[in-house]
Design a protein around this motif. Structure first.
Motif, short mmCIF file in Angstrom:
data_model
loop_
_atom_site.label_atom_id
_atom_site.label_comp_id
_atom_site.label_asym_id
_atom_site.label_seq_id
_atom_site.Cartn_x
_atom_site.Cartn_y
_atom_site.Cartn_z
N ARG A 42 53.94 42.10 41.90
CA ARG A 42 53.25 41.58 43.08
C ARG A 42 51.74 41.73 42.99
NH1 ARG A 42 56.31 43.40 48.52
NH2 ARG A 42 54.73 41.94 49.30
N SER A 43 51.25 42.25 41.88
CA SER A 43 49.80 42.40 41.68
C SER A 43 49.52 42.41 40.19
CB SER A 43 49.30 43.70 42.30
OG SER A 43 49.76 44.82 41.57
N GLY A 44 48.24 42.30 39.84
CA GLY A 44 47.88 42.36 38.44
C GLY A 44 48.23 43.68 37.80
N LEU A 45 48.01 44.78 38.53
CA LEU A 45 48.34 46.10 37.99
C LEU A 45 49.84 46.23 37.73
CD1 LEU A 45 47.50 48.95 37.20
CD2 LEU A 45 47.70 49.62 39.61
N GLU A 46 50.65 45.76 38.69
CA GLU A 46 52.10 45.80 38.49
C GLU A 46 52.51 44.93 37.31
OE1 GLU A 46 54.50 44.92 41.89
OE2 GLU A 46 53.58 46.46 43.15
N LEU A 47 51.83 43.80 37.14
CA LEU A 47 52.15 42.90 36.03
C LEU A 47 51.88 43.58 34.69
CD1 LEU A 47 52.84 40.19 34.74
CD2 LEU A 47 50.52 39.42 35.27
N ILE A 48 50.73 44.19 34.55
CA ILE A 48 50.39 44.87 33.29
C ILE A 48 51.36 46.00 33.00
CG2 ILE A 48 48.64 46.33 32.18
CD1 ILE A 48 46.54 44.55 33.62
N THR A 49 51.69 46.76 34.03
CA THR A 49 52.66 47.85 33.86
C THR A 49 54.01 47.32 33.44
OG1 THR A 49 51.53 49.19 35.54
CG2 THR A 49 53.79 49.79 35.01
N ALA A 50 54.43 46.20 34.06
CA ALA A 50 55.73 45.61 33.73
C ALA A 50 55.78 45.14 32.28
CB ALA A 50 56.01 44.44 34.67
N ILE A 51 54.69 44.54 31.80
CA ILE A 51 54.66 44.07 30.41
C ILE A 51 54.74 45.24 29.44
CG2 ILE A 51 53.32 42.79 28.69
CD1 ILE A 51 52.02 41.30 31.08
N GLN A 52 54.09 46.34 29.79
CA GLN A 52 54.12 47.51 28.92
C GLN A 52 55.52 48.13 28.87
OE1 GLN A 52 50.94 49.58 30.91
NE2 GLN A 52 49.43 49.03 29.34
N LYS A 53 56.26 48.04 29.97
CA LYS A 53 57.61 48.60 30.04
C LYS A 53 58.67 47.65 29.52
CE LYS A 53 56.90 51.79 33.94
NZ LYS A 53 57.35 52.12 35.33
N HIS A 54 58.42 46.35 29.69
CA HIS A 54 59.42 45.34 29.34
C HIS A 54 58.78 44.27 28.45
CE1 HIS A 54 61.89 47.02 32.60
NE2 HIS A 54 60.82 46.96 33.35
N PRO A 55 58.77 44.47 27.15
CA PRO A 55 58.19 43.47 26.25
C PRO A 55 58.76 42.09 26.53
CG PRO A 55 58.76 45.46 25.04
CD PRO A 55 59.33 45.63 26.42
N CYS A 56 57.89 41.07 26.50
CA CYS A 56 58.34 39.74 26.88
C CYS A 56 57.73 38.68 25.97
CB CYS A 56 57.99 39.45 28.34
SG CYS A 56 56.21 39.36 28.66
N HIS A 57 58.23 37.45 26.13
CA HIS A 57 57.76 36.31 25.34
C HIS A 57 56.86 35.38 26.16
CE1 HIS A 57 61.75 37.40 23.53
NE2 HIS A 57 60.97 37.42 22.45
N LEU A 58 56.86 35.53 27.49
CA LEU A 58 56.09 34.62 28.33
C LEU A 58 55.71 35.33 29.63
CD1 LEU A 58 55.08 31.66 28.85
CD2 LEU A 58 57.27 31.27 30.01
N ILE A 59 54.46 35.12 30.05
CA ILE A 59 53.97 35.62 31.34
C ILE A 59 53.73 34.44 32.26
CG2 ILE A 59 52.09 36.83 32.53
CD1 ILE A 59 51.48 38.19 29.77
N VAL A 60 54.29 34.51 33.46
CA VAL A 60 54.06 33.48 34.47
C VAL A 60 53.43 34.16 35.67
CG1 VAL A 60 55.10 31.64 35.84
CG2 VAL A 60 56.15 32.30 33.67
N THR A 61 52.19 33.81 35.99
CA THR A 61 51.49 34.55 37.03
C THR A 61 50.71 33.66 37.98
OG1 THR A 61 49.85 36.31 37.45
CG2 THR A 61 49.47 34.90 35.53
N ASP A 62 50.65 34.09 39.23
CA ASP A 62 49.78 33.47 40.21
C ASP A 62 48.34 33.78 39.80
OD1 ASP A 62 48.79 32.25 42.45
OD2 ASP A 62 49.64 33.67 43.89
N PHE A 63 47.41 32.99 40.32
CA PHE A 63 45.99 33.22 40.03
C PHE A 63 45.38 34.20 41.02
CE2 PHE A 63 41.46 32.22 40.40
CZ PHE A 63 41.06 32.28 39.08
N SER A 64 45.66 34.01 42.31
CA SER A 64 45.07 34.84 43.36
C SER A 64 46.14 35.73 43.97
CB SER A 64 44.45 33.96 44.46
OG SER A 64 43.45 33.13 43.93
#
Length: 222
Positions: A42-64
Motif C-alpha cells: 500500500r506504499s512505496g516502503l511496503e513495496l520495496i520490503t515485499a520485493i526483498q522478501k518475495h523475489p518477483c519477475h514483474l512490479i505493478v505499481t501506482d504512481f501516487s
C-alpha cells in the motif's frame, strides 16, 4: 530476480494504496495460467520490503501513493526501484494525465504505463507484454496523450519547459502539501523548494497559488 524463461511461474507484486484496486488487479492476474501475485503493498516502503522478501519477475505499481518519504512516491520511487531491482520490469498504472510527468516516466524506462481510466483487462494485457517486449508499452489513452503532446506547441505543452524537480514540486503542491512539507519529503531546503516552485510558476506564466492549483488540476498533476 531475472525474467522467467517462459510464461510459466511468473511472480508479480502489486502496489496501490487502495486495497480494492490491488485486490481486483491481483484477482485478474492470478487468473492467467502460470501467473501468481505473491504480495501486495500500500506504499512505496511496503513495496520495496515485499520485493526483498518475495523475489518477483514483474512490479505493478501506482504512481501516487500516500507516504511520508520522498522515496515512496512518484518519480523518486520509480527511480529507486530501478536502482535496487534493475532486472525487474515495472508497469505503472496511474490517474495522472499530465503529459510532462508521463513523458518523464517514459524517459526513465519503465516497462509500461497504463491509465486507471482504462479497463483492468488492458492493464493485465500490458503486464503480460512487459515480460517479453521492450518498453515502454503505453496504453491507448496514454499513447494518445503523449502523441498529442509531441505535436502540440501550446496549452498543456507548457509543462515541457519544466525540469523534473519542478514537475515534482508542482505535483506535490497540487496534492495539498505546503512548501515546508514538500521540502521535508524531498529532503531539500525550504528555500530550494520555494525557488523551484517560483521558477515553475514563471515558466507557466502563473502568478498566484490559486492559479497554479487550477492549472495543476486542469492538467492532471494530482
Amino acid at each position: 530476480m531475472s525474467k522467467p524463461p517462459s510464461d510459466q511461474d511468473v511472480r508479480i507484486i502489486v502496489a496501490d494504496d487502495h486495497p480494492v484496486v490491488s485486490l481486483a488487479l491481483a484477482d485478474s492476474l492470478n487468473e492467467i495460467p502460470g501467473f501468481s501475485v505473491v504480495a501486495t503493498a500500500r506504499s512505496g516502503l511496503e513495496l520495496i520490503t515485499a520485493i526483498q522478501k518475495h523475489p518477483c519477475h514483474l512490479i505493478v505499481t501506482d504512481f501516487s501513493m500516500q507516504s511520508e518519504s520522498a522515496d515512496e512516491d512518484g518519480l523518486r520511487l520509480i527511480e529507486r526501484l530501478q536502482r535496487m531491482f534493475p532486472q525487474i520490469p515495472i508497469v505503472v498504472f496511474t490517474m495522472l494525465t499530465n503529459s510532462g510527468i508521463l513523458n518523464q516516466l517514459r524517459q526513465v524506462g519503465v516497462a509500461g504505463i497504463v491509465s486507471k481510466e482504462e479497463p483492468i483487462d488492458d492493464l493485465v494485457a500490458i503486464c503480460v507484454r512487459a515480460l517479453t517486449e521492450k518498453g515502454p508499452i503505453l496504453s491507448t489513452s496514454i499513447g494518445k496523450r503523449l502523441s498529442h503532446n509531441d505535436v502540440t506547441m501550446g496549452g498543456s505543452n507548457r509543462t515541457k519547459g519544466l525540469s523534473p524537480k519542478e514537475l515534482e514540486v508542482v505535483r506535490l503542491f497540487a496534492l495539498g502539501l505546503s512548501v515546508t512539507e514538500i521540502a521535508r519529503r524531498l529532503h531539500r531546503s525550504v528555500a530550494t523548494i520555494g525557488t523551484q516552485k517560483q521558477s515553475a510558476m514563471r515558466k507557466l506564466n502563473i502568478e498566484t497559488n490559486a492559479e497554479l492549483l487550477r492549472y495543476a488540476d486542469e492538467q492532471g498533476f494530482s
